[in-house]
Design a protein around this motif. Structure first.
Motif, PDB file in Angstrom:
ATOM      1  N   UNK A 105       0.855  -1.182   0.000  1.00 13.17           N
ATOM      2  CA  UNK A 105       0.000   0.000   0.000  1.00 13.17           C
ATOM      3  C   UNK A 105       0.891   1.231   0.000  1.00 13.17           C
ATOM      4  N   UNK A 106       0.594   2.179  -0.861  1.00 19.54           N
ATOM      5  CA  UNK A 106       1.311   3.447  -0.822  1.00 19.54           C
ATOM      6  C   UNK A 106       0.767   4.291   0.323  1.00 19.54           C
ATOM      7  N   UNK A 107       1.654   4.771   1.180  1.00 19.07           N
ATOM      8  CA  UNK A 107       1.270   5.655   2.288  1.00 19.07           C
ATOM      9  C   UNK A 107       2.107   6.916   2.156  1.00 19.07           C
ATOM     10  N   UNK A 108       1.443   8.056   1.968  1.00 23.31           N
ATOM     11  CA  UNK A 108       2.199   9.262   1.690  1.00 23.31           C
ATOM     12  C   UNK A 108       1.665  10.499   2.362  1.00 23.31           C
ATOM     13  N   UNK A 109       2.452  11.554   2.250  1.00 20.54           N
ATOM     14  CA  UNK A 109       2.103  12.858   2.801  1.00 20.54           C
ATOM     15  C   UNK A 109       2.267  13.919   1.732  1.00 20.54           C
ATOM     16  N   UNK A 110       1.384  14.903   1.773  1.00 22.76           N
ATOM     17  CA  UNK A 110       1.483  16.000   0.828  1.00 22.76           C
ATOM     18  C   UNK A 110       2.623  16.941   1.189  1.00 22.76           C
ATOM     19  N   UNK A 131       6.392   4.035   1.408  1.00 25.46           N
ATOM     20  CA  UNK A 131       6.251   5.432   1.815  1.00 25.46           C
ATOM     21  C   UNK A 131       6.632   6.378   0.684  1.00 25.46           C
ATOM     22  N   UNK A 132       5.890   7.486   0.598  1.00 29.91           N
ATOM     23  CA  UNK A 132       6.198   8.511  -0.397  1.00 29.91           C
ATOM     24  C   UNK A 132       5.715   9.862   0.133  1.00 29.91           C
ATOM     25  N   UNK A 150     -12.343  23.878  -2.863  1.00 25.62           N
ATOM     26  CA  UNK A 150     -11.019  24.431  -2.635  1.00 25.62           C
ATOM     27  C   UNK A 150     -10.671  25.427  -3.724  1.00 25.62           C
ATOM     28  N   UNK A 151      -9.458  25.982  -3.652  1.00 26.34           N
ATOM     29  CA  UNK A 151      -9.016  26.913  -4.677  1.00 26.34           C
ATOM     30  C   UNK A 151      -7.514  26.745  -4.889  1.00 26.34           C
ATOM     31  N   UNK A 152      -7.108  26.643  -6.136  1.00 17.14           N
ATOM     32  CA  UNK A 152      -5.690  26.620  -6.502  1.00 17.14           C
ATOM     33  C   UNK A 152      -5.289  28.028  -6.912  1.00 17.14           C
ATOM     34  N   UNK A 153      -4.372  28.631  -6.162  1.00 19.70           N
ATOM     35  CA  UNK A 153      -3.857  29.953  -6.515  1.00 19.70           C
ATOM     36  C   UNK A 153      -2.736  29.838  -7.555  1.00 19.70           C
ATOM     37  N   UNK A 154      -1.905  28.808  -7.372  1.00 10.26           N
ATOM     38  CA  UNK A 154      -0.794  28.608  -8.301  1.00 10.26           C
ATOM     39  C   UNK A 154      -0.238  27.215  -8.150  1.00 10.26           C
ATOM     40  N   UNK A 155      -0.066  26.515  -9.253  1.00 11.46           N
ATOM     41  CA  UNK A 155       0.456  25.145  -9.233  1.00 11.46           C
ATOM     42  C   UNK A 155       1.953  25.150  -9.491  1.00 11.46           C
ATOM     43  N   UNK A 156       2.633  24.127  -8.966  1.00 12.47           N
ATOM     44  CA  UNK A 156       4.066  23.988  -9.201  1.00 12.47           C
ATOM     45  C   UNK A 156       4.341  23.728 -10.679  1.00 12.47           C
ATOM     46  N   UNK A 157       5.494  24.198 -11.138  1.00 11.75           N
ATOM     47  CA  UNK A 157       5.945  23.923 -12.490  1.00 11.75           C
ATOM     48  C   UNK A 157       7.009  22.822 -12.493  1.00 11.75           C
ATOM     49  N   UNK A 158       7.394  22.402 -11.308  1.00 12.60           N
ATOM     50  CA  UNK A 158       8.298  21.268 -11.115  1.00 12.60           C
ATOM     51  C   UNK A 158       7.950  20.669  -9.760  1.00 12.60           C
ATOM     52  N   UNK A 159       7.933  19.346  -9.671  1.00 12.33           N
ATOM     53  CA  UNK A 159       7.587  18.705  -8.403  1.00 12.33           C
ATOM     54  C   UNK A 159       8.357  17.395  -8.259  1.00 12.33           C
ATOM     55  N   UNK A 160       9.043  17.259  -7.151  1.00 13.08           N
ATOM     56  CA  UNK A 160       9.766  16.021  -6.849  1.00 13.08           C
ATOM     57  C   UNK A 160       8.930  15.158  -5.905  1.00 13.08           C
ATOM     58  N   UNK A 161       9.042  13.858  -6.087  1.00  9.16           N
ATOM     59  CA  UNK A 161       8.349  12.896  -5.236  1.00  9.16           C
ATOM     60  C   UNK A 161       9.392  12.147  -4.416  1.00  9.16           C
ATOM     61  N   UNK A 162       9.280  12.252  -3.110  1.00  5.98           N
ATOM     62  CA  UNK A 162      10.206  11.556  -2.218  1.00  5.98           C
ATOM     63  C   UNK A 162       9.749  10.120  -2.017  1.00  5.98           C
TER      64      UNK A 162
END
Length: 402
Positions: A105-110, A131-132, A150-162
């Protein structure tokens, strides 16, 4: 997949709607299910560069519940996305009895900072879970209507996943990419994510610059204090932000020597680089670190929380800015700095200032996080880790780098 989103905060309706849009069954696990409608969950998008410019997304989901027994056993992915990270240990312990530890099972945090892998391994114990975490929250976001929009003000243009080991051995990026509608996800590990510029690198220095001389009681005239935490940054806050950036980079520099083969620690950890690589065209003045934060459109609507009192306003201390960024950020940095025999004068000053405001004792005259309330902090030393085992944590023997 069956995906459970844990928490009811800003990011919950966004991720839940996106996951449903991507074809997954989605549950929301929250303490306040009565305030949600499973047939109408969504968000407004104010970022014209995200989702092809689509301005709103609304979807129905499978369930909203307060009972982990109704959603955790069948979950393929569990995402702690709508709660302050200081609640992670308790939440993970609450879902543990409902998990099948023999199941992948993937268990992750934002928010992968605050040693999420250390905390999760301690709370969940042995198991086949993977874990991720997103190194940073995928969007600057807020809530328009709780339980609905909800509301998105600005999204990332690059995102890393740990991930454990930093190479995504179990393939969580392939799941997250279509959900987040981000085809640029890349890899990192948890030690890099715990030290990457994030909330504890931003909120404490800005607030310290504003309120370091406040006695914790005397009200301010509302006209004399800024409303926007980033867009109205003042000189003393700017100075503290730059020094905080330097101290955090000095910790990373020492760890690079300790772990010369860790490619993720070789990245540029400066606040300037981080903000600009994530928000690109959303920043209108990229002259330096301070202007990059000041003019970031995605940051522009975030406020400083104040409480009205008879003679004016006071900073709201019962808030994640004061209650999360300290024990799950600054104190974590300090504990690692002590392991490395590294001085961090501003981090020390901010810890002492913040702990005094919230009536806690973390940092003592010993120069270590060994005060009466140190057990509330994420301290790798308290979890049995040393400078030699920080990189992988207590599941290191299970998840080694490829």
């Amino acid at each position: 997949m069956f995906i459970t989103v844990v928490g009811g905060g800003n990011s919950t309706p966004i991720f839940a709607a996106l996951a449903a849009e991507a074809g997954h069954q989605v549950a929301i696990l929250t303490r306040r299910p009565a305030e949600w409608d499973k047939n109408d969950v969504g968000f407004v998008n104010e970022d014209t560069g995200y989702m092809g410019g689509k301005t709103e997304l609304r979807r129905s989901i499978a369930m909203v519940t307060a009972d982990p027994a109704e959603c955790i056993p069948q979950s393929d992915l569990i995402f702690l996305a709508g709660i302050p990270i200081h609640n992670n240990p308790e939440v993970l312990k609450n879902i543990k009895p409902h998990m099948d530890m023999s199941k992948k099972v993937f268990v992750g945090s934002i928010c992968a900072y605050g040693g999420f892998n250390w905390v999760a391994a301690d709370a969940l114990g042995p198991g086949e879970y993977s874990l991720f975490g997103t190194q940073l929250i995928p969007w600057c976001c807020g809530t328009k209507v709780y339980g609905r929009t909800g509301v998105v003000f600005g999204a990332k243009r690059l995102l890393r996943i740990a991930t454990e080991g930093g190479a995504d051995a179990d393939g969580v990026k392939a799941v997250l990419g279509p959900i987040l509608q981000m085809d640029f996800l890349s890899d990192t590990d948890f030690i890099a994510s715990s030290l990457w510029p994030n909330n504890p690198s931003l909120h404490p220095p800005i607030l310290y610059g504003l309120f370091k001389d406040w006695d914790g009681k005397t009200p301010y005239d509302a006209a004399d204090v800024p409303v926007r935490i980033y867009a109205e940054m003042r000189t003393e806050s700017a100075k503290a932000l730059v020094q905080m950036d330097q101290e955090l980079c000095s910790i990373v520099a020492k760890l690079r020597v300790k772990y010369p083969k860790n490619v993720h620690l070789q990245s540029d950890f400066s606040m300037y680089h981080c903000v600009n690589e994530n928000y690109k065209e959303q920043i209108t003045c990229k002259w330096d670190t301070v202007t990059s934060v000041l003019t970031n459109k995605a940051f522009g609507k975030h406020n400083i929380p104040y409480t009205k009192v008879d003679a004016g306003v006071v900073p709201t201390l019962k808030h994640k800015f004061f209650e999360t960024d300290l024990p799950f950020g600054l104190c974590t940095f300090k504990d690692i700095a002590v392991m490395l025999d590294l001085e961090t004068p501003l981090i020390d000053a901010m810890i002492r200032w913040n702990q005094g405001l919230i009536d806690k004792e973390y940092l003592t005259a010993s120069g270590k996080i060994d005060g009466a309330h140190a057990c509330e902090c994420v301290l790798p030393s308290a979890l049995g880790l040393t400078v030699d085992t920080l990189e992988y944590g207590n599941r290191g023997s299970k998840k080694q780098k490829m």
